[in-house]
Design a protein around this motif. Structure first.
Motif, mmCIF file in Angstrom:
data_model
loop_
_atom_site.group_PDB
_atom_site.id
_atom_site.type_symbol
_atom_site.label_atom_id
_atom_site.label_comp_id
_atom_site.label_asym_id
_atom_site.label_seq_id
_atom_site.Cartn_x
_atom_site.Cartn_y
_atom_site.Cartn_z
ATOM 1 N N GLN A 185 61.529 39.208 -1.657
ATOM 2 C CA GLN A 185 62.458 40.228 -1.619
ATOM 3 C C GLN A 185 62.659 39.301 -3.135
ATOM 4 O OE1 GLN A 185 62.887 42.921 -0.158
ATOM 5 N NE2 GLN A 185 64.337 43.014 -1.237
ATOM 6 N N ILE A 186 62.959 38.176 -3.024
ATOM 7 C CA ILE A 186 64.126 37.453 -5.073
ATOM 8 C C ILE A 186 62.562 38.271 -5.862
ATOM 9 C CG2 ILE A 186 64.160 35.657 -6.537
ATOM 10 C CD1 ILE A 186 64.028 34.019 -3.429
ATOM 11 N N LEU A 187 61.953 38.436 -6.111
ATOM 12 C CA LEU A 187 61.018 38.807 -7.471
ATOM 13 C C LEU A 187 61.023 40.618 -7.157
ATOM 14 C CD1 LEU A 187 57.725 37.232 -6.676
ATOM 15 C CD2 LEU A 187 59.543 36.347 -8.079
ATOM 16 N N SER A 188 61.354 41.002 -6.102
ATOM 17 C CA SER A 188 61.717 42.443 -6.123
ATOM 18 C C SER A 188 62.876 42.772 -6.599
ATOM 19 C CB SER A 188 60.924 43.032 -4.624
ATOM 20 O OG SER A 188 61.645 44.501 -4.712
ATOM 21 N N ASN A 189 63.922 42.025 -6.509
ATOM 22 C CA ASN A 189 65.496 42.575 -7.286
ATOM 23 C C ASN A 189 65.464 42.042 -8.579
ATOM 24 O OD1 ASN A 189 66.087 43.427 -4.311
ATOM 25 N ND2 ASN A 189 66.491 41.062 -3.655
ATOM 26 N N LYS A 190 64.537 40.752 -8.127
ATOM 27 C CA LYS A 190 64.890 40.043 -9.960
ATOM 28 C C LYS A 190 64.037 42.011 -11.185
ATOM 29 C CE LYS A 190 65.324 34.767 -9.666
ATOM 30 N NZ LYS A 190 64.720 34.065 -9.929
ATOM 31 N N GLU A 191 63.079 41.972 -10.283
ATOM 32 C CA GLU A 191 61.914 43.051 -11.425
ATOM 33 C C GLU A 191 62.578 44.036 -10.858
ATOM 34 O OE1 GLU A 191 58.084 44.934 -11.661
ATOM 35 O OE2 GLU A 191 58.393 43.143 -10.879
ATOM 36 N N THR A 192 63.230 44.743 -10.764
ATOM 37 C CA THR A 192 65.072 45.350 -10.689
ATOM 38 C C THR A 192 65.470 45.696 -11.503
ATOM 39 O OG1 THR A 192 64.228 46.033 -8.102
ATOM 40 C CG2 THR A 192 66.450 46.678 -8.844
ATOM 41 N N LEU A 193 66.408 44.342 -11.151
ATOM 42 C CA LEU A 193 67.266 44.035 -12.367
ATOM 43 C C LEU A 193 66.203 44.075 -13.449
ATOM 44 C CD1 LEU A 193 70.349 42.912 -12.912
ATOM 45 C CD2 LEU A 193 69.256 40.261 -12.856
ATOM 46 N N LYS A 194 65.214 43.677 -13.777
ATOM 47 C CA LYS A 194 65.190 43.788 -15.808
ATOM 48 C C LYS A 194 65.196 44.985 -15.781
ATOM 49 C CE LYS A 194 62.270 39.698 -14.615
ATOM 50 N NZ LYS A 194 60.574 39.024 -15.284
ATOM 51 N N VAL A 195 64.703 45.892 -14.368
ATOM 52 C CA VAL A 195 64.850 47.138 -15.437
ATOM 53 C C VAL A 195 65.830 48.067 -15.631
ATOM 54 C CG1 VAL A 195 64.245 49.931 -13.771
ATOM 55 C CG2 VAL A 195 62.241 47.716 -13.765
ATOM 56 N N PHE A 196 67.078 47.623 -14.935
ATOM 57 C CA PHE A 196 68.058 48.329 -14.954
ATOM 58 C C PHE A 196 68.870 47.045 -16.990
ATOM 59 C CE2 PHE A 196 68.696 48.916 -10.496
ATOM 60 C CZ PHE A 196 68.530 50.140 -10.425
ATOM 61 N N ASN A 197 68.643 46.645 -16.903
ATOM 62 C CA ASN A 197 69.754 45.638 -18.354
ATOM 63 C C ASN A 197 68.320 46.378 -18.966
ATOM 64 O OD1 ASN A 197 70.305 43.910 -17.113
ATOM 65 N ND2 ASN A 197 68.887 42.613 -16.161
ATOM 66 N N ALA A 198 67.046 46.773 -18.881
ATOM 67 C CA ALA A 198 65.758 47.173 -19.763
ATOM 68 C C ALA A 198 66.663 48.632 -20.162
ATOM 69 C CB ALA A 198 64.642 47.771 -19.906
ATOM 70 N N ARG A 199 67.138 49.571 -19.103
ATOM 71 C CA ARG A 199 67.602 50.822 -19.509
ATOM 72 C C ARG A 199 68.724 50.674 -19.690
ATOM 73 N NH1 ARG A 199 65.835 55.275 -21.033
ATOM 74 N NH2 ARG A 199 64.018 54.604 -19.548
ATOM 75 N N TYR A 200 69.611 49.570 -19.833
ATOM 76 C CA TYR A 200 70.805 49.728 -19.905
ATOM 77 C C TYR A 200 71.104 49.119 -21.816
ATOM 78 C CZ TYR A 200 75.628 47.786 -20.350
ATOM 79 O OH TYR A 200 77.048 47.855 -21.495
ATOM 80 N N ALA A 201 70.136 48.401 -22.144
ATOM 81 C CA ALA A 201 70.106 48.644 -23.963
ATOM 82 C C ALA A 201 69.623 50.048 -24.287
ATOM 83 C CB ALA A 201 68.694 47.364 -24.236
ATOM 84 N N VAL A 202 68.664 50.692 -24.044
ATOM 85 C CA VAL A 202 68.362 51.885 -24.214
ATOM 86 C C VAL A 202 69.558 52.391 -24.619
ATOM 87 C CG1 VAL A 202 67.575 53.643 -24.093
ATOM 88 C CG2 VAL A 202 65.638 51.911 -23.605
ATOM 89 N N THR A 203 70.630 52.574 -23.507
ATOM 90 C CA THR A 203 71.363 53.376 -23.005
ATOM 91 C C THR A 203 72.738 52.873 -24.486
ATOM 92 O OG1 THR A 203 71.387 53.684 -20.779
ATOM 93 C CG2 THR A 203 73.456 53.624 -22.169
ATOM 94 N N GLU A 204 72.691 51.646 -24.400
ATOM 95 C CA GLU A 204 73.737 51.335 -25.964
ATOM 96 C C GLU A 204 73.406 51.660 -26.719
ATOM 97 O OE1 GLU A 204 73.457 46.964 -25.163
ATOM 98 O OE2 GLU A 204 75.139 46.956 -24.591
ATOM 99 N N GLN A 205 72.286 51.788 -26.941
ATOM 100 C CA GLN A 205 71.496 52.514 -28.249
ATOM 101 C C GLN A 205 72.051 54.072 -28.645
ATOM 102 O OE1 GLN A 205 67.532 51.740 -28.590
ATOM 103 N NE2 GLN A 205 67.365 49.745 -28.988
ATOM 104 N N ASP A 206 71.499 54.556 -26.899
ATOM 105 C CA ASP A 206 72.599 56.129 -27.313
ATOM 106 C C ASP A 206 73.749 56.301 -27.524
ATOM 107 O OD1 ASP A 206 69.845 56.884 -26.186
ATOM 108 O OD2 ASP A 206 69.903 57.019 -24.366
ATOM 109 N N LEU A 207 74.724 55.764 -27.311
ATOM 110 C CA LEU A 207 75.771 55.488 -26.898
ATOM 111 C C LEU A 207 76.209 55.018 -28.380
ATOM 112 C CD1 LEU A 207 79.254 55.699 -25.779
ATOM 113 C CD2 LEU A 207 78.823 52.684 -25.481
#
Length: 452
Positions: free
Chosen positions: A146-168
């Protein structure tokens, strides 16, 4: 010199603290630590030690006992000399001692059944302890994944946020150049804010899942507790090649909870045999050796003088031996024996029903685990296909957005759908992995800890 020594000790302490804080736990370490430090495990281990002591007691009851006794006393006035049984009116010191032994020769075989019961009870406690360790291992593995699942989900959101910053940044430049309306910038900013909120929520989930695992391990230093960050892929398995009935049939042969319930039946049967033994006569043997001493002087009729036998001579002259057999025959005990037998028979039936209930529960759990593996397998495949489709749609939307053919709101919706699909893929992935491990565990496959 003292200053240098103090500085060195401080440096070593700081390095030790940093090392402790940087330690990350593998699944193997978590399972082993949880098993070694669980309070219930410690209680069950004490019960097992107690059961071994009971086995020693049962064996000792079959052996003869041996006891020694000794006493001394003084009497003034009229008393009886224990060596001559004659009355004397003086101060006399006497002593006596002896050895006694007894052995049960027959008691309706209850001593044998008690020994068998003690052996079964020790085995039953071992099954109960092993079953608890199995449950702890699965619970720790679930919390770990469960910890690994949450950490991997966090990586997904962080990566998407980095892309969104570029779009912004890109959108801001286009708005300033007058290519896009200012409303599009607000929409992208709202998307970035939403991602920030999701990141915060996921970080909280990571922390809570770490706390949950730390509590299973009974570790109170939640802030410094963490696990090894490893990316896992779906493990290859052929467990679904076996039917639920085949898995259930094999589980019956090795599951500790089933063995524990079966041992309770055996214990109840031994209790019944012990209770029935009260219907038979009991036969015991005994042996006693006694001797005595007195400081009383005696009159020698031949010499006409008083004399006192030595301590050793008196012990030799005044000793005696008694031995024999004793039999007790039960005739009537107010229905107590009969009622105890009925209670023991009821306990046997109750233990049998408990075993059947455990089997039904195990079969239900296996069927549920089998269905879970198949359903989560399909869910994982569907989530993968959904993510692939969402990414294609997002790429198409991005191309249209870059040339001004899509507004920012629709583009942000495409981004959100990709984020949701990626998070769902992570969740189904680890759920699927855990269900595989559970079903394999029911089939007798040891929980694979290598590489975790």
């Amino acid at each position: 010199m003292n200053f240098k020594l103090t500085a060195l000790l401080l440096l070593l302490f700081t390095m030790g603290s940093m090392s402790a804080q940087q330690k990350k736990w593998t699944l193997r370490e978590c399972v082993e630590y949880a098993v070694e430090n669980n309070l219930t495990v410690e209680q069950y281990e004490l019960d097992l030690l107690s059961a071994h002591i009971d086995k020693s007691d049962a064996l000792g009851d079959m052996l003869p006992n041996l006891n020694a006794s000794m006493s001394t006393s003084g009497n003034t006035g009229l008393s009886f000399d224990p060596t001559t049984q004659e009355p004397v009116t003086t101060t006399i010191m006497t002593a006596s001692g002896g050895l006694s032994s007894s052995v049960t020769l027959f008691d309706g075989l209850r001593n044998i059944h008690r020994l068998n019961r003690a052996k079964l009870n020790a085995l039953s406690n071992q099954y109960r302890l092993d079953d608890l360790k199995d449950d702890i291992s699965l619970n720790v593995a679930n919390s770990y994944l469960q910890i690994l699942s949450n950490k991997e989900t966090l990586k997904v959101f962080n990566a998407r946020y980095a892309v969104t910053e570029q779009d912004l940044k890109r959108t801001k430049e286009l708005v300033e150049a007058g290519v896009l309306p200012s409303g599009d910038l607000l929409e992208v900013e709202a998307t970035a804010a939403n991602l920030e909120q999701q990141i915060v929520n996921t970080e909280n989930q990571v922390l809570l899942s770490r706390i949950n695992l730390a509590q299973l391990l009974q570790i109170t230093d939640y802030e410094n507790f963490d696990i090894v960050d490893i990316d896992f892929e779906i493990p290859p398995t052929d467990i679904l090649n076996n039917s639920p009935k085949e898995i259930f049939a094999k589980a019956l042969t090795f599951r500790n909870d089933i063995k524990f319930s079966q041992s309770n039946i055996d214990l109840a049967i031994e209790d019944l045999k012990i209770t029935k033994g009260a219907l038979y006569p009991t036969l015991g043997g005994f042996f006693n050796y006694n001797t005595r001493f007195s400081d009383q002087e005696r009159f020698d009729n031949i010499t006409g003088q008083l004399f006192r036998e030595s301590f050793g001579d008196q012990l030799w002259m005044n000793d005696g031996i008694s031995y024999g057999l004793q039999m007790n025959i039960p005739i009537f005990n107010g229905f107590s024996v009969k009622n105890n037998i009925k209670r023991s028979q009821i306990n046997v039936e109750r233990a049998k029903l408990q075993l059947e209930q455990e089997k039904l529960g195990l079969e239900t759990n296996i069927n549920q685990a089998y269905v879970d593996v198949k359903s989560f397998s399909k869910a994982y495949e569907a989530a993968q296909k959904t993510l692939d489709a969402r990414r294609l749609a997002y790429n198409y939307s991005k191309e249209r957005y870059d040339v001004g053919l899509m507004n920012a709101f629709d583009f942000s919706q495409a981004q959100s759908r990709v984020d949701d699909a990626a998070a769902e893929l992570v969740r189904t992935k680890y759920d699927y992995m855990f269900r595989i491990k559970v079903l394999e565990f029911y089939f007798g496959v040891t929980l694979d800890l290598e590489g975790y």
